[in-house]
Motif scaffolding. Structure first.
Motif, mmCIF file in Angstrom:
data_model
loop_
_atom_site.group_PDB
_atom_site.id
_atom_site.type_symbol
_atom_site.label_atom_id
_atom_site.label_comp_id
_atom_site.label_asym_id
_atom_site.label_seq_id
_atom_site.Cartn_x
_atom_site.Cartn_y
_atom_site.Cartn_z
ATOM 1 N N ARG A 117 21.098 -55.990 47.796
ATOM 2 C CA ARG A 117 20.420 -55.219 48.525
ATOM 3 C C ARG A 117 21.578 -55.390 49.609
ATOM 4 O O ARG A 117 21.108 -53.904 51.089
ATOM 5 C CB ARG A 117 19.741 -56.645 49.729
ATOM 6 C CG ARG A 117 18.314 -57.072 49.080
ATOM 7 C CD ARG A 117 18.000 -59.301 49.780
ATOM 8 N NE ARG A 117 17.943 -58.603 50.878
ATOM 9 C CZ ARG A 117 17.158 -58.996 51.615
ATOM 10 N NH1 ARG A 117 15.876 -58.570 51.044
ATOM 11 N NH2 ARG A 117 16.667 -58.988 52.648
ATOM 12 N N ALA A 118 22.822 -55.595 50.023
ATOM 13 C CA ALA A 118 23.488 -55.251 51.566
ATOM 14 C C ALA A 118 24.821 -54.040 51.125
ATOM 15 O O ALA A 118 24.590 -53.160 51.498
ATOM 16 C CB ALA A 118 25.074 -56.145 51.723
ATOM 17 N N THR A 119 24.103 -53.529 49.760
ATOM 18 C CA THR A 119 24.565 -52.460 48.996
ATOM 19 C C THR A 119 23.718 -50.990 49.184
ATOM 20 O O THR A 119 23.731 -50.708 48.211
ATOM 21 C CB THR A 119 25.693 -51.655 47.975
ATOM 22 O OG1 THR A 119 25.063 -52.949 46.917
ATOM 23 C CG2 THR A 119 26.899 -53.179 47.934
ATOM 24 N N CYS A 136 12.542 -53.172 44.365
ATOM 25 C CA CYS A 136 13.631 -52.169 43.830
ATOM 26 C C CYS A 136 13.215 -51.067 42.456
ATOM 27 O O CYS A 136 14.328 -50.431 42.125
ATOM 28 C CB CYS A 136 14.761 -52.971 43.229
ATOM 29 S SG CYS A 136 14.382 -54.380 41.905
ATOM 30 N N SER A 146 19.039 -53.218 40.692
ATOM 31 C CA SER A 146 20.121 -53.390 41.909
ATOM 32 C C SER A 146 18.847 -52.719 43.118
ATOM 33 O O SER A 146 17.936 -52.413 42.303
ATOM 34 C CB SER A 146 21.128 -51.830 41.760
ATOM 35 O OG SER A 146 20.117 -50.707 41.644
ATOM 36 N N PRO A 152 16.470 -57.073 44.401
ATOM 37 C CA PRO A 152 16.086 -57.017 45.936
ATOM 38 C C PRO A 152 13.834 -56.137 45.310
ATOM 39 O O PRO A 152 13.267 -55.671 45.162
ATOM 40 C CB PRO A 152 16.982 -55.595 46.700
ATOM 41 C CG PRO A 152 18.026 -55.779 45.121
ATOM 42 C CD PRO A 152 17.305 -56.336 43.704
ATOM 43 N N ALA A 205 21.766 -60.366 46.665
ATOM 44 C CA ALA A 205 21.704 -61.272 48.141
ATOM 45 C C ALA A 205 22.773 -59.653 48.670
ATOM 46 O O ALA A 205 23.122 -58.373 48.731
ATOM 47 C CB ALA A 205 22.790 -61.703 48.219
ATOM 48 N N GLN A 206 23.724 -59.346 47.639
ATOM 49 C CA GLN A 206 24.877 -57.836 47.419
ATOM 50 C C GLN A 206 24.049 -56.735 47.185
ATOM 51 O O GLN A 206 24.660 -55.801 48.122
ATOM 52 C CB GLN A 206 25.703 -58.049 46.046
ATOM 53 C CG GLN A 206 26.985 -58.033 46.162
ATOM 54 C CD GLN A 206 28.030 -58.295 45.448
ATOM 55 O OE1 GLN A 206 28.122 -58.842 44.574
ATOM 56 N NE2 GLN A 206 28.946 -57.637 45.392
#
Ligand SMILES: Nc1ncnc2c1ncn2[C@@H]1O[C@H](COP(=O)(O)OP(=O)(O)OP(=O)(O)O)[C@@H](O)[C@H]1O
Length: 262
Positions: free
Chosen positions: A259-261, A44, A216, A41, A256-257
């Protein structure tokens, strides 16, 4: 086999104890000859990772080892290329390519004593990247893509064991970018140099790399390491194959995951 790059449990914080924790618990390894890509992301810590490996930043926690040496200062076996090549406008392209040799103390004497040999080497690199005969032009006489090719020659002139590329093609149009992917692919094959590429472009990572590290969200650490199974040499046509798109799709989902966490 010993790893060329070994990052172990590294934390890097900018701006003192209350500052920004850019990476935390960062661990990754790159072997000699590898082509590794780092994706993740925005913000990061990808550029931070590059600076840790090149010794431009020293982490507060953990260790970075490059070619068996604990990194505590800028590392001389590394060549670097960034998004916006900064060429000195008053020097020819060839003189710009020779610049690192004038700056690094170790090379300065060798350059003076063996100028002809280094000019030949620069001309050989120019030929490899498709710029044969352009050495006498000034940077402002070259297109953006040509300047980035010359920038790659400059990163390689001192024969680094490790080439670090931070978004080197980000500012270029899609066709020029694909052309340069092929240049990098061929340089990797011809020079046997180990490459670490930071990129936002997942197709670029899948086309070029043997290993893709997914980071991450900040503070960055490695979430996953993919081995890219595609045979070499790779042709641009591979990007239309299902297996290629499946990998890109998977990488996209993982980022995407991540970014969402946050
Ligand atoms: N010199 C600095 N001082 C303070 N904070 C910094 C510095 N350099 C980077 N940071 C912060 O550290 C974090 C990681 O930055 P870094 O540039 O490594 O991320 P990146 O993944 O390369 O970003 P991008 O995807 O936007 O290129 C960001 O929050 C950034 O704002």
């Amino acid at each position: 086999m010993a790893h060329l790059v070994s990052i172990d449990d590294v934390d890097m914080r900018y701006g003192g104890a209350e500052g920004t924790l850019a990476v935390s618990g960062l661990t990754m390894r790159v072997d000699k000859g590898d082509f590794a890509a780092v994706v993740g992301p925005s913000g990061c810590g990808k550029s931070t990772l590059m600076k840790l490996v090149t010794g431009l930043h020293i982490p507060q926690v953990g260790t970075v080892i490059v070619a068996g040496q604990h990194v505590t200062q800028p590392v001389s076996i590394v060549g670097m290329a960034f998004q916006n090549p900064t060429m000195l406008p008053w020097r020819t392209t060839l003189e710009n390519i020779l610049l690192p040799l004038e700056i690094v103390e170790r090379h300065r004497h060798r350059l003076r004593a063996n100028k002809k040999e280094y000019v030949e080497k620069a001309e050989h690199l120019l030929e490899l990247v498709g710029l044969k005969g352009f050495g006498e032009k000034f940077p402002w006489q070259l297109s953006g893509g040509m300047q980035q090719r010359a920038n790659l020659c400059r990163a390689l002139i001192h024969e680094p064991e490790l080439l670090m590329l931070d978004e080197p093609f980000g500012a270029l149009d899609a066709f020029t970018r694909e052309e340069l992917w092929c240049v990098i692919r061929d340089l990797h094959a011809a020079q046997g140099v180990t490459i670490v590429l930071v990129t936002h472009d997942l197709r670029e990572a899948a086309f070029l790399a043997d290993k893709i590290f997914v980071m991450s969200a900040r503070p960055g650490r490695i979430l996953k390491e993919h081995r890219v199974p595609f045979e070499r040499p790779r042709d641009l046509e591979i990007m239309y194959e299902t297996r290629f798109n499946d990998l890109v799709h998977q990488l996209h989902g993982e980022i995407a995951q991540a970014r969402a966490t946050v």
